[in-house]
Design a protein around this motif. Structure first.
Motif, PDB file in Angstrom:
ATOM      1  N   LYS A   1      -1.981   7.001   2.785  1.00 15.93           N
ATOM      2  CA  LYS A   1      -2.773   6.694   3.965  1.00 15.93           C
ATOM      3  C   LYS A   1      -4.234   7.058   3.749  1.00 15.93           C
ATOM      4  CE  LYS A   1       1.088   7.383   7.196  1.00 15.93           C
ATOM      5  NZ  LYS A   1       1.582   8.141   8.383  1.00 15.93           N
ATOM      6  N   ARG A   2      -5.110   6.299   4.371  1.00 14.21           N
ATOM      7  CA  ARG A   2      -6.547   6.546   4.420  1.00 14.21           C
ATOM      8  C   ARG A   2      -7.156   6.826   3.052  1.00 14.21           C
ATOM      9  NH1 ARG A   2      -6.829  10.118  10.061  1.00 14.21           N
ATOM     10  NH2 ARG A   2      -5.912   8.468  11.394  1.00 14.21           N
ATOM     11  N   GLU A   3      -7.751   8.011   2.884  1.00 13.62           N
ATOM     12  CA  GLU A   3      -8.479   8.303   1.651  1.00 13.62           C
ATOM     13  C   GLU A   3      -7.586   8.279   0.413  1.00 13.62           C
ATOM     14  OE1 GLU A   3      -8.497  10.260   4.292  1.00 13.62           O
ATOM     15  OE2 GLU A   3     -10.514  10.008   5.144  1.00 13.62           O
ATOM     16  N   SER A   4      -6.317   8.644   0.585  1.00  8.48           N
ATOM     17  CA  SER A   4      -5.418   8.707  -0.574  1.00  8.48           C
ATOM     18  C   SER A   4      -4.616   7.418  -0.756  1.00  8.48           C
ATOM     19  CB  SER A   4      -4.448   9.881  -0.395  1.00  8.48           C
ATOM     20  OG  SER A   4      -3.667   9.709   0.778  1.00  8.48           O
ATOM     21  N   GLN A   5      -4.976   6.381  -0.020  1.00  8.34           N
ATOM     22  CA  GLN A   5      -4.211   5.137  -0.080  1.00  8.34           C
ATOM     23  C   GLN A   5      -4.394   4.419  -1.415  1.00  8.34           C
ATOM     24  OE1 GLN A   5      -5.159   1.447   2.355  1.00  8.34           O
ATOM     25  NE2 GLN A   5      -3.354   2.216   3.458  1.00  8.34           N
TER      26      GLN A   5
ATOM     27  N   LYS B   1      -3.669   0.778  -3.303  1.00 11.00           N
ATOM     28  CA  LYS B   1      -3.353  -0.625  -3.059  1.00 11.00           C
ATOM     29  C   LYS B   1      -2.712  -1.214  -4.311  1.00 11.00           C
ATOM     30  CE  LYS B   1      -7.095  -1.225   0.292  1.00 11.00           C
ATOM     31  NZ  LYS B   1      -8.317  -1.994   0.659  1.00 11.00           N
TER      32      LYS B   1
ATOM     33  N   TYR C   1       0.833  -1.188   0.000  1.00  4.80           N
ATOM     34  CA  TYR C   1       0.000   0.000   0.000  1.00  4.80           C
ATOM     35  C   TYR C   1       0.876   1.249   0.000  1.00  4.80           C
ATOM     36  CZ  TYR C   1      -3.711  -3.216   1.571  1.00  4.80           C
ATOM     37  OH  TYR C   1      -4.602  -4.244   1.689  1.00  4.80           O
TER      38      TYR C   1
END
Length: 258
Positions: free
Chosen positions: A17-21, A23, A14
């Protein structure tokens, strides 16, 4: 042919982080058996190059396991990591990555000097590789004096000189014209058939992929589909047509897959 050489389990990578992560890899699991020629295909951003770089230890995965013959490589450090990178895997780059100030011969022998192996011990191995890959006439030339196909075959000899347990090929035909690409793939396929070399290749080229014995298609960091060539009855052309069909399902057809 059924001995596991490489096991990938629930591999994740990944970024952000969070919303801008993002995968890049989202729980991929598969195995590679000894003597297999496995292709990895997928659209741009699907995670195929990230997967190869994790196996090569160029980047570290976020989660999951990469096991080479029972050894968890994500935990390797120091000399053990250097041994893995130099002796267990041979890396074939898209853009050759030859040193311009060294001859073909010197480029091929770099891994030997890095691992303290006397040059004379591998002279016969280099001779065999140079003959098989048809690069004997460029061993004393510098990369700038070679064609693209010759440079890539010199790079292939460098990747093979230490008899790695697995060859990792990252878009090996990407910088070659169709004739040189075909020559390279015939050589790699020959190594796989005649010497049971284990090869894991990332490619966008359906023609190159048709030389594989199995292909994993990756989409959004996950395995989307798998194809196995039905040997010995299925021809390379028939396998190529099945590859094109899956690539079209991935979206945009093979011409738009990078």
């Amino acid at each position: 042919m059924n001995q596991k050489i490489l096991e990938i389990e629930a591999l994740r990578k990944y970024y952000g982080k969070r919303e801008s992560q993002t995968k890049a890899l989202d729980g991929i699991t598969f195995q590679v058996v000894s003597g297999e020629f496995l292709g990895i295909m997928g659209s741009s951003g699907s995670g195929k190059s990230t997967l190869l770089n994790c196996i090569a230890t160029v980047i570290a995965p976020t989660e999951g396991h990469i096991v080479m013959r029972g050894t968890e490589i994500t935990s390797l450090k120091g000399k053990e990591l250097a041994e893995y990178r130099g002796r267990k895997v041979g890396y074939l780059f898209q853009n050759f990555e030859l040193l311009d100030n060294l001859t073909g011969r010197e480029n091929i022998l770099i891994p030997l000097s890095l691992h303290g192996i006397p040059e004379k011990e591998s002279r016969s191995r280099m001779g065999e590789l140079a003959g098989y890959l048809e690069i004997e006439d460029v061993l004393d030339k510098f990369p700038a004096q070679m064609s693209g196909g010759q440079r890539q075959r010199v790079a292939a000899a460098r990747a093979l000189i230490l008899n790695p347990e697995i060859i990792l090929a990252d878009e090996p035909t990407g910088a070659l014209d169709s004739r040189n690409a075909r020559t390279l793939m015939e050589k790699l396929s020959g190594l796989n058939r005649k010497q049971d070399s284990t090869i894991l290749m990332v490619t966008h080229d359906s023609n190159a992929a048709s030389y594989c014995t199995r292909i994993l298609f990756i989409q959004d960091g996950k395995i989307f589909h798998e194809l196995r060539r039905r040997l010995p009855e299925e021809t390379q052309q028939e396998f190529y047509e099945r590859i094109l069909h899956v690539m079209a399902q991935l979206g945009g057809g093979s011409a738009n897959v990078l």
